[in-house]
Design an enzyme around this catalytic site. Structure first.
Site, PDB file in Angstrom:
ATOM      1  N   CYS A  13       0.871  -1.183   0.000  1.00  0.00           N
ATOM      2  CA  CYS A  13       0.000   0.000   0.000  1.00  0.00           C
ATOM      3  C   CYS A  13       0.903   1.226   0.000  1.00  0.00           C
ATOM      4  O   CYS A  13       2.083   1.128  -0.378  1.00  0.00           O
ATOM      5  CB  CYS A  13      -0.971  -0.031   1.181  1.00  0.00           C
ATOM      6  SG  CYS A  13      -0.182  -0.026   2.804  1.00  0.00           S
ATOM      7  N   ARG A  19      -3.238  -0.642   5.445  1.00  0.00           N
ATOM      8  CA  ARG A  19      -3.838  -1.716   4.651  1.00  0.00           C
ATOM      9  C   ARG A  19      -2.932  -2.928   4.455  1.00  0.00           C
ATOM     10  O   ARG A  19      -3.344  -4.071   4.690  1.00  0.00           O
ATOM     11  CB  ARG A  19      -4.274  -1.160   3.283  1.00  0.00           C
ATOM     12  CG  ARG A  19      -5.413  -0.164   3.375  1.00  0.00           C
ATOM     13  CD  ARG A  19      -5.581   0.630   2.094  1.00  0.00           C
ATOM     14  NE  ARG A  19      -4.439   1.507   1.866  1.00  0.00           N
ATOM     15  CZ  ARG A  19      -4.261   2.254   0.791  1.00  0.00           C
ATOM     16  NH1 ARG A  19      -5.151   2.208  -0.190  1.00  0.00           N
ATOM     17  NH2 ARG A  19      -3.213   3.040   0.683  1.00  0.00           N
ATOM     18  N   ASP A 131      -8.013   3.916   1.252  1.00  0.00           N
ATOM     19  CA  ASP A 131      -7.058   4.303   2.289  1.00  0.00           C
ATOM     20  C   ASP A 131      -7.834   4.769   3.527  1.00  0.00           C
ATOM     21  O   ASP A 131      -8.589   5.737   3.456  1.00  0.00           O
ATOM     22  CB  ASP A 131      -6.216   5.456   1.707  1.00  0.00           C
ATOM     23  CG  ASP A 131      -5.108   5.870   2.646  1.00  0.00           C
ATOM     24  OD1 ASP A 131      -5.109   5.447   3.813  1.00  0.00           O
ATOM     25  OD2 ASP A 131      -4.235   6.626   2.186  1.00  0.00           O
TER      26      ASP A 131
HETATM   27  P1  4NP Z   1      -1.698   2.815   4.158  1.00  0.00           P
HETATM   28  O1  4NP Z   1      -2.293   4.183   4.773  1.00  0.00           O
HETATM   29  O2  4NP Z   1      -1.181   3.149   2.778  1.00  0.00           O
HETATM   30  O3  4NP Z   1      -2.880   1.906   4.111  1.00  0.00           O
HETATM   31  O4  4NP Z   1      -0.604   2.377   5.102  1.00  0.00           O
HETATM   32  C1  4NP Z   1      -1.557   5.368   4.816  1.00  0.00           C
HETATM   33  C2  4NP Z   1      -0.703   5.606   5.855  1.00  0.00           C
HETATM   34  C3  4NP Z   1       0.027   6.788   5.912  1.00  0.00           C
HETATM   35  C4  4NP Z   1      -0.105   7.718   4.904  1.00  0.00           C
HETATM   36  C5  4NP Z   1      -0.943   7.456   3.851  1.00  0.00           C
HETATM   37  C6  4NP Z   1      -1.668   6.279   3.800  1.00  0.00           C
HETATM   38  N1  4NP Z   1       0.615   8.936   4.964  1.00  0.00           N
HETATM   39  O5  4NP Z   1       0.445   9.741   4.057  1.00  0.00           O
HETATM   40  O6  4NP Z   1       1.421   9.137   5.875  1.00  0.00           O
END
Ligand code: 4NP
Length: 164
Positions: A13, A19, A131
């Site tokens: 992800c 995720r 997300d």
């Molecule tokens: P992930 O969620 O891609 O599902 O781990 C996110 C976690 C952090 C960020 C974006 C999405 N961020 O921009 O820091």
């Protein structure tokens, strides 16, 4: 000495704190339930390295823990070598797909990239796993519902490949 090559599955992800580490935890749990942990190499990574070394987001850890998943993965950024180590790279959304595709060292290797929603049977209307980072509690539950659905199918397809 290892007598066989494990089947490698990498979930990807953006941040590798919501995720994909949850997908890793769900997949591990299915593989353990089916008694074939020694056949698989399961991991997760992010296309963005800004959370490297961190445990999954506390909101995801607690939502996962309520379903019996203990998420202990430490965030890391995907690397080119991951295309050698893993047989399947399962991404959560279109941006992940494009970023991982760009990193693939060859067209042949890019065939290892799949979208999680290709395996979701209960969410035919969804083309990506949303997300949850800026969402409330329901966002995390939806992600887990989708991952539980998709990972069962990933496992079924791999199991069928084993048998053929
Ligand atoms: P992930 O969620 O891609 O599902 O781990 C996110 C976690 C952090 C960020 C974006 C999405 N961020 O921009 O820091």
């Amino acid at each position: 000495m290892e007598q066989f090559r494990k089947i490698g599955i990498l979930f990807v992800c953006l941040g590798n704190i919501c995720r994909s580490p949850a997908a890793e935890g769900v997949m591990r749990s299915i593989i353990e339930r089916e008694g074939c942990s020694e056949w698989f190499d399961v991991d997760s990574a992010g296309t963005y390295g800004g959370h490297a070394g961190e445990l999954p987001d506390p909101r995801m850890r607690s939502a996962a823990s309520r379903r019996g998943y203990n998420l202990t993965h430490r965030s890391r950024k995907i690397q080119e070598e991951d295309f050698e180590r893993f047989d399947m790279i399962v991404v959560m959304d279109d941006m992940n797909y494009e970023n991982v595709h760009r990193l693939a060292p060859s067209r042949k290797v890019a065939e290892k990239i799949f979208r999680m929603t290709e395996f979701c049977r209960k969410f035919p209307e969804r083309s990506y796993v949303p997300d949850p980072y800026y969402e409330g509690h329901e966002g995390f539950e939806l992600v887990l519902d989708m991952l539980e659905d998709g990972c069962e199918e990933v496992f079924n397809e791999l199991k069928n490949q084993f048998r053929s």
